[in-house]
Design a protein around this motif. Structure first.
Motif, PDB file in Angstrom:
ATOM      1  N   LEU A  78       1.949   6.376  -7.058  1.00  0.00           N
ATOM      2  CA  LEU A  78       0.858   7.206  -7.580  1.00  0.00           C
ATOM      3  C   LEU A  78       1.182   8.692  -7.471  1.00  0.00           C
ATOM      4  O   LEU A  78       0.916   9.475  -8.392  1.00  0.00           O
ATOM      5  CB  LEU A  78      -0.434   6.894  -6.823  1.00  0.00           C
ATOM      6  CG  LEU A  78      -1.273   5.732  -7.347  1.00  0.00           C
ATOM      7  CD1 LEU A  78      -2.415   5.423  -6.394  1.00  0.00           C
ATOM      8  CD2 LEU A  78      -1.819   6.058  -8.741  1.00  0.00           C
ATOM      9  N   VAL A  79       1.738   9.090  -6.331  1.00  0.00           N
ATOM     10  CA  VAL A  79       2.117  10.490  -6.155  1.00  0.00           C
ATOM     11  C   VAL A  79       3.174  10.881  -7.189  1.00  0.00           C
ATOM     12  O   VAL A  79       3.091  11.938  -7.828  1.00  0.00           O
ATOM     13  CB  VAL A  79       2.628  10.742  -4.723  1.00  0.00           C
ATOM     14  CG1 VAL A  79       3.225  12.141  -4.592  1.00  0.00           C
ATOM     15  CG2 VAL A  79       1.491  10.556  -3.713  1.00  0.00           C
ATOM     16  N   TYR A  86       4.045  13.108   0.063  1.00  0.00           N
ATOM     17  CA  TYR A  86       3.727  11.738   0.454  1.00  0.00           C
ATOM     18  C   TYR A  86       3.024  11.664   1.802  1.00  0.00           C
ATOM     19  O   TYR A  86       2.725  10.562   2.265  1.00  0.00           O
ATOM     20  CB  TYR A  86       5.019  10.905   0.510  1.00  0.00           C
ATOM     21  CG  TYR A  86       5.798  10.963  -0.772  1.00  0.00           C
ATOM     22  CD1 TYR A  86       5.366  10.309  -1.916  1.00  0.00           C
ATOM     23  CD2 TYR A  86       6.973  11.724  -0.853  1.00  0.00           C
ATOM     24  CE1 TYR A  86       6.080  10.390  -3.102  1.00  0.00           C
ATOM     25  CE2 TYR A  86       7.695  11.802  -2.028  1.00  0.00           C
ATOM     26  CZ  TYR A  86       7.239  11.135  -3.153  1.00  0.00           C
ATOM     27  OH  TYR A  86       7.952  11.224  -4.330  1.00  0.00           O
ATOM     28  N   GLY A 127       0.789  -1.230   0.000  1.00  0.00           N
ATOM     29  CA  GLY A 127       0.000   0.000   0.000  1.00  0.00           C
ATOM     30  C   GLY A 127       0.816   1.271   0.000  1.00  0.00           C
ATOM     31  O   GLY A 127       0.553   2.191  -0.786  1.00  0.00           O
ATOM     32  N   GLU A 128       1.814   1.365   0.878  1.00  0.00           N
ATOM     33  CA  GLU A 128       2.605   2.590   0.972  1.00  0.00           C
ATOM     34  C   GLU A 128       3.404   2.829  -0.296  1.00  0.00           C
ATOM     35  O   GLU A 128       3.501   3.959  -0.789  1.00  0.00           O
ATOM     36  CB  GLU A 128       3.538   2.523   2.187  1.00  0.00           C
ATOM     37  CG  GLU A 128       2.838   2.668   3.526  1.00  0.00           C
ATOM     38  CD  GLU A 128       2.164   4.025   3.681  1.00  0.00           C
ATOM     39  OE1 GLU A 128       2.761   5.030   3.232  1.00  0.00           O
ATOM     40  OE2 GLU A 128       1.065   4.081   4.242  1.00  0.00           O
ATOM     41  N   GLY A 180      -3.281  14.706  -0.739  1.00  0.00           N
ATOM     42  CA  GLY A 180      -3.416  13.937  -1.962  1.00  0.00           C
ATOM     43  C   GLY A 180      -2.185  14.156  -2.807  1.00  0.00           C
ATOM     44  O   GLY A 180      -1.232  14.793  -2.389  1.00  0.00           O
ATOM     45  N   PRO A 181      -2.201  13.621  -4.028  1.00  0.00           N
ATOM     46  CA  PRO A 181      -1.087  13.915  -4.927  1.00  0.00           C
ATOM     47  C   PRO A 181      -0.871  15.412  -5.066  1.00  0.00           C
ATOM     48  O   PRO A 181      -1.811  16.168  -5.326  1.00  0.00           O
ATOM     49  CB  PRO A 181      -1.542  13.281  -6.253  1.00  0.00           C
ATOM     50  CG  PRO A 181      -2.459  12.163  -5.829  1.00  0.00           C
ATOM     51  CD  PRO A 181      -3.164  12.721  -4.622  1.00  0.00           C
ATOM     52  N   ARG A 189       2.677   1.637  -3.274  1.00  0.00           N
ATOM     53  CA  ARG A 189       1.726   1.956  -4.339  1.00  0.00           C
ATOM     54  C   ARG A 189       1.341   3.428  -4.286  1.00  0.00           C
ATOM     55  O   ARG A 189       1.266   4.112  -5.317  1.00  0.00           O
ATOM     56  CB  ARG A 189       0.483   1.069  -4.213  1.00  0.00           C
ATOM     57  CG  ARG A 189      -0.546   1.321  -5.325  1.00  0.00           C
ATOM     58  CD  ARG A 189      -1.765   0.416  -5.165  1.00  0.00           C
ATOM     59  NE  ARG A 189      -2.502   0.705  -3.945  1.00  0.00           N
ATOM     60  CZ  ARG A 189      -2.641  -0.148  -2.944  1.00  0.00           C
ATOM     61  NH1 ARG A 189      -2.082  -1.341  -2.996  1.00  0.00           N
ATOM     62  NH2 ARG A 189      -3.346   0.187  -1.877  1.00  0.00           N
ATOM     63  N   ARG A 190       1.118   3.919  -3.083  1.00  0.00           N
ATOM     64  CA  ARG A 190       0.737   5.319  -2.939  1.00  0.00           C
ATOM     65  C   ARG A 190       1.886   6.237  -3.350  1.00  0.00           C
ATOM     66  O   ARG A 190       1.666   7.260  -4.015  1.00  0.00           O
ATOM     67  CB  ARG A 190       0.327   5.616  -1.489  1.00  0.00           C
ATOM     68  CG  ARG A 190      -0.195   7.028  -1.304  1.00  0.00           C
ATOM     69  CD  ARG A 190      -0.725   7.248   0.114  1.00  0.00           C
ATOM     70  NE  ARG A 190      -1.309   8.569   0.210  1.00  0.00           N
ATOM     71  CZ  ARG A 190      -0.625   9.681   0.393  1.00  0.00           C
ATOM     72  NH1 ARG A 190       0.696   9.621   0.504  1.00  0.00           N
ATOM     73  NH2 ARG A 190      -1.228  10.852   0.457  1.00  0.00           N
ATOM     74  N   ARG A 232       0.182  11.486   4.462  1.00  0.00           N
ATOM     75  CA  ARG A 232      -1.126  10.834   4.322  1.00  0.00           C
ATOM     76  C   ARG A 232      -2.275  11.830   4.233  1.00  0.00           C
ATOM     77  O   ARG A 232      -3.294  11.540   3.625  1.00  0.00           O
ATOM     78  CB  ARG A 232      -1.382   9.896   5.503  1.00  0.00           C
ATOM     79  CG  ARG A 232      -0.675   8.567   5.364  1.00  0.00           C
ATOM     80  CD  ARG A 232      -1.189   7.594   6.400  1.00  0.00           C
ATOM     81  NE  ARG A 232      -0.717   6.253   6.151  1.00  0.00           N
ATOM     82  CZ  ARG A 232      -1.291   5.385   5.325  1.00  0.00           C
ATOM     83  NH1 ARG A 232      -2.376   5.769   4.651  1.00  0.00           N
ATOM     84  NH2 ARG A 232      -0.819   4.172   5.157  1.00  0.00           N
ATOM     85  N   ARG A 248      10.443   7.335  -3.044  1.00  0.00           N
ATOM     86  CA  ARG A 248       9.858   8.664  -2.772  1.00  0.00           C
ATOM     87  C   ARG A 248      10.861   9.755  -3.188  1.00  0.00           C
ATOM     88  O   ARG A 248      11.538  10.350  -2.364  1.00  0.00           O
ATOM     89  CB  ARG A 248       9.459   8.759  -1.300  1.00  0.00           C
ATOM     90  CG  ARG A 248       8.268   7.872  -0.962  1.00  0.00           C
ATOM     91  CD  ARG A 248       7.806   8.011   0.467  1.00  0.00           C
ATOM     92  NE  ARG A 248       8.749   7.403   1.397  1.00  0.00           N
ATOM     93  CZ  ARG A 248       8.576   7.333   2.712  1.00  0.00           C
ATOM     94  NH1 ARG A 248       7.484   7.835   3.256  1.00  0.00           N
ATOM     95  NH2 ARG A 248       9.470   6.761   3.480  1.00  0.00           N
TER      96      ARG A 248
END
Length: 315
Positions: free
Chosen positions: A61-62, A304, A54-55, A309-310, A57-58, A306, A291
């Motif tokens: 995405l960012v 990044y 999850g982390e 958002g992007p 993936r996020r 939480r 990152r």
């Protein structure tokens, strides 16, 4: 030059190292599988990682939102899926490069621009080959070692088993391996006319850095490329590499002209621009889970976090 002899094997007796030894044995088995099966398994591993990591993936995405603002959400989601598929395949490529056979890749490799390296080699000039953290980097580095005596730089592994195993694997084909804190030895190698592969595209805390644009976004960038060229007098050569279907494409660009300048920030921006061009040729094969933009110029928060958002594209 670093001693190319194999590193000493760490002890087998410590129970805390047993999981690493079992992991190493498993990766050696994976490295020996047929290449077609490795690709199929790798795609499955990547699909699983997309669901459970999850982390990471996020973070990916960012990064994709920052670097490809022109893409819509559907296109960015496809690129994310493709990047995790290539991440899974890349794990098998790493294992094969270190401990397996490169014979299937040698049959399909295409290399362009070797004449640039030959000319620099004839001059006796050191060459710093700059690339990025692509999932094909180990296999393509091994394929290039068939043609030039290439050394590499790497970050030391904390686990002594993996440090031994990976260095041992790399020294099967690389001329030498230098840790990223052994700059004197790397500099000496370049001054003696050696070839050195280097990837300066990650945020390395504790190193000399400047903020230079990467995809138009300010990114903390180490100035080591500028320093290597300034002190060692070496040529800086961008090294493009990617997997194209079943083929591997290696392209050596001409040396950067008028490099280094007196401006470390400007030189770092040129290096980032070269790596950006590499990413645009094979965007799914870049390591997006890092990152890259965590450190920001004063006044800008990390994208990044939480509660964010992007992040919007920096002006």
């Amino acid at each position: 030059m670093a001693d190319p002899a194999l590193p000493p094997r760490p002890p087998l007796t410590s129970p805390r190292l047993w999981p690493a030894w079992f992991g190493y044995a498993g990766m050696c088995v994976a490295a020996a599988l047929p290449w077609g099966l490795q690709r199929w398994l790798g795609a499955g591993v990547g699909a699983l990682a997309l669901r459970v990591a999850g982390e990471r993936r996020r973070a990916a995405l960012v990064n994709l939102a920052l670097c490809f603002p022109e893409l819509d959400d559907a296109a960015r989601a496809r690129l994310l899926r493709d990047s995790f598929r290539d991440l899974g395949i890349g794990l098998f490529e790493f294992a094969r490069a270190w401990w397996g056979s490169a014979a299937p890749m040698r049959r399909t490799v295409r290399i362009e621009g070797l004449e640039h390296l030959r000319a620099l080699q004839a001059q006796g000039r050191g060459v710093l080959m700059v690339s990025g953290h692509f999932l094909t980097l180990e296999m393509c580095g091994r394929l290039l070692c068939d043609h030039v005596p290439l050394a590499g730089m790497y970050r030391r592994h904390r686990n002594p088993v993996m440090e031994w195993a990976v260095k041992r694997g790399r020294l099967r084909y690389a001329r030498a391996m230098f840790t990223n804190d052994d700059l004197r030895a790397a500099m000496r190698h370049l001054k003696q006319g050696g070839f050195l592969w280097y990837a300066p595209d990650q945020d390395m805390r504790g190193k000399d850095t400047v903020f230079a644009p990467f995809f138009g976004v300010p990114a903390a960038t180490i100035t080591a490329t500028h320093q290597f060229a300034r002190v060692a007098g070496c040529a800086v050569v961008p090294f493009f590499h990617r997997r194209d279907g079943a083929d591997y494409v290696l392209r050596i660009a001409p040396p950067l002209e008028d490099f280094p300048s007196k401006d470390a920030t400007a030189d770092s921006a040129r290096v980032n621009a070269a790596i950006e061009a590499m990413v645009r040729e094979a965007p799914s094969q870049y390591l997006w889970i890092h990152r890259r933009f965590k450190r920001r110029p004063p006044g800008l928060a990390s994208p990044y976090r939480r509660d964010d958002g992007p992040a919007p594209r920096d002006s």
